[in-house]
Design a protein around this motif. Structure first.
Motif, PDB file in Angstrom:
ATOM      1  N   GLU A  48      35.212  47.001  49.549  1.00 57.43           N
ATOM      2  CA  GLU A  48      35.148  46.473  48.191  1.00 57.43           C
ATOM      3  C   GLU A  48      33.866  45.692  47.962  1.00 57.43           C
ATOM      4  OE1 GLU A  48      36.467  46.069  44.349  1.00 57.43           O
ATOM      5  OE2 GLU A  48      37.391  47.232  45.968  1.00 57.43           O
ATOM      6  N   PRO A  51      29.050  48.450  48.675  1.00 52.89           N
ATOM      7  CA  PRO A  51      29.084  49.741  47.991  1.00 52.89           C
ATOM      8  C   PRO A  51      28.849  50.915  48.938  1.00 52.89           C
ATOM      9  CG  PRO A  51      27.804  48.159  46.734  1.00 52.89           C
ATOM     10  CD  PRO A  51      28.089  47.532  48.060  1.00 52.89           C
ATOM     11  N   GLU A 170      24.489  51.280  44.996  1.00 52.37           N
ATOM     12  CA  GLU A 170      24.964  50.256  44.078  1.00 52.37           C
ATOM     13  C   GLU A 170      26.203  50.770  43.358  1.00 52.37           C
ATOM     14  OE1 GLU A 170      21.922  49.248  41.317  1.00 52.37           O
ATOM     15  OE2 GLU A 170      20.379  48.958  42.844  1.00 52.37           O
ATOM     16  N   ARG A 171      27.066  49.861  42.969  1.00 49.46           N
ATOM     17  CA  ARG A 171      28.242  50.233  42.178  1.00 49.46           C
ATOM     18  C   ARG A 171      27.871  50.361  40.705  1.00 49.46           C
ATOM     19  NH1 ARG A 171      33.322  50.385  43.988  1.00 49.46           N
ATOM     20  NH2 ARG A 171      33.802  49.539  46.065  1.00 49.46           N
ATOM     21  N   GLU A 174      33.969  50.762  37.984  1.00 52.02           N
ATOM     22  CA  GLU A 174      35.021  50.766  38.997  1.00 52.02           C
ATOM     23  C   GLU A 174      34.946  51.975  39.928  1.00 52.02           C
ATOM     24  OE1 GLU A 174      39.923  50.471  39.285  1.00 52.02           O
ATOM     25  OE2 GLU A 174      38.919  50.556  37.338  1.00 52.02           O
ATOM     26  N   HIS A 175      34.561  53.130  39.388  1.00 49.59           N
ATOM     27  CA  HIS A 175      34.592  54.354  40.188  1.00 49.59           C
ATOM     28  C   HIS A 175      33.241  55.053  40.272  1.00 49.59           C
ATOM     29  CE1 HIS A 175      38.923  54.350  40.765  1.00 49.59           C
ATOM     30  NE2 HIS A 175      39.081  54.106  39.475  1.00 49.59           N
ATOM     31  N   PHE A 177      28.918  55.124  41.462  1.00 49.36           N
ATOM     32  CA  PHE A 177      27.893  54.655  42.388  1.00 49.36           C
ATOM     33  C   PHE A 177      26.563  55.289  42.023  1.00 49.36           C
ATOM     34  CE2 PHE A 177      31.916  54.625  44.601  1.00 49.36           C
ATOM     35  CZ  PHE A 177      31.916  53.445  45.328  1.00 49.36           C
ATOM     36  N   ASP A 213      40.378  56.821  45.495  1.00 57.70           N
ATOM     37  CA  ASP A 213      39.126  56.524  46.208  1.00 57.70           C
ATOM     38  C   ASP A 213      38.606  57.710  47.014  1.00 57.70           C
ATOM     39  OD1 ASP A 213      38.970  53.903  45.249  1.00 57.70           O
ATOM     40  OD2 ASP A 213      40.358  53.195  46.789  1.00 57.70           O
TER      41      ASP A 213
END
Length: 266
Positions: A48, A51, A170-171, A174-175, A177, A213
């Motif tokens: 979490e 990333p 990097e994020r 929420e889902h 990258f 995920d």
């Protein structure tokens, strides 16, 4: 011309399959089995916050199930098929029509056997009137750096290679990258892309995961590598779909010609 087209085919296959997930030999703790609950919770917390760890875990989770794979390379080359990394089987169909002669490639992986069938002018030149359209390769003879080294036993879908190649992650929400990959760190790409210099080490990518995920989409921006390279988008879906792959009839199979031995060597 044939060598160039085969190289493109191999590169595309690596893109779609080499970043697809993991198999049974990868770290059990990451797959969610075989580790104490406290350990799994600690890893989840780390994912979490990190990333890169979260994206790596999402790719590894694909190894828990069979899946459908669809790839589009800048609207010029497309591929679709199914794969089961744990069972070591895959069946893919690629259309390289943008190369000018409607070339299509079919590929099947059954355990340690790989079968390839080329269409268009490539298929005609390879067939030579033998009446055996399929070429067989012993997967154990395919070197690590070959583009056709798909679902290798030690790392069935290349997750370890992807993790080693990530230089920035990097994020995005929420889902999502985004980040950079250095493909020269991956044996499949190293030989052909190092010659391009520093551009090859700065390939932007974006990725998406689902509510479980799992990696569901990966887009590599290869524009910097040359005109027409564009983006390669791969989607993973239909998790758990039945995958049954059979070898072609023996009467239709010949061993890979010596002149194409470069396909299975780095």
């Amino acid at each position: 011309m044939i060598n160039r087209r085969l190289a493109i085919a191999g590169l595309t296959l690596v893109t779609a399959l080499g970043l697809a997930g993991c198999g049974p030999n990868d770290d059990k703790a990451r797959s969610g089995t075989g580790a104490p609950a406290a350990g799994r919770a600690a890893e989840a917390a780390a994912d979490e916050l990190d990333p890169a760890a979260a994206l790596a875990a999402a790719a590894k989770r694909l190894g828990e199930q069979s899946m459908r794979i669809d790839m589009d390379m800048a609207g010029a080359i497309s591929m679709t098929g199914v794969a089961d990394p744990k069972a070591g089987v895959a069946e893919m169909s690629m259309d390289m029509g943008a190369l000018g002669d409607g070339t299509k490639v079919e590929l099947r992986k059954v355990g340690q056997d790989v079968y390839m069938k080329f269409g268009g002018s490539i298929g005609k030149s390879l067939g030579g009137g033998s009446g055996k359209p399929w070429m067989h390769v012993d997967a154990t003879k395919i070197t690590e750096g070959s583009s056709f080294n798909i679902l290798p036993k030690a790392d069935p879908a290349g997750t370890k290679a992807m993790i080693a190649a990530m230089t920035k992650v990097e994020r995005v929400g929420e889902h999502g990258f985004k980040g950079l990959l250095d493909p020269t760190r991956m044996p499949q790409y190293n030989k052909s892309l190092k010659a391009l210099g520093t551009k090859a080490g700065e390939m932007p990518f974006t990725a998406k995961t689902d509510d479980q995920d799992r990696l569901t989409e990966l887009t590599l921006d290869m524009s910097a590598l040359g005109a027409g390279a564009g983006k390669v988008k791969t989607r993973y879906s239909d998790f758990g779909t039945p995958v049954s792959v059979e070898a072609p009839p023996a009467a239709q199979v010949a061993e890979l010609p010596k002149e194409l031995s470069g396909l299975i060597q780095a």
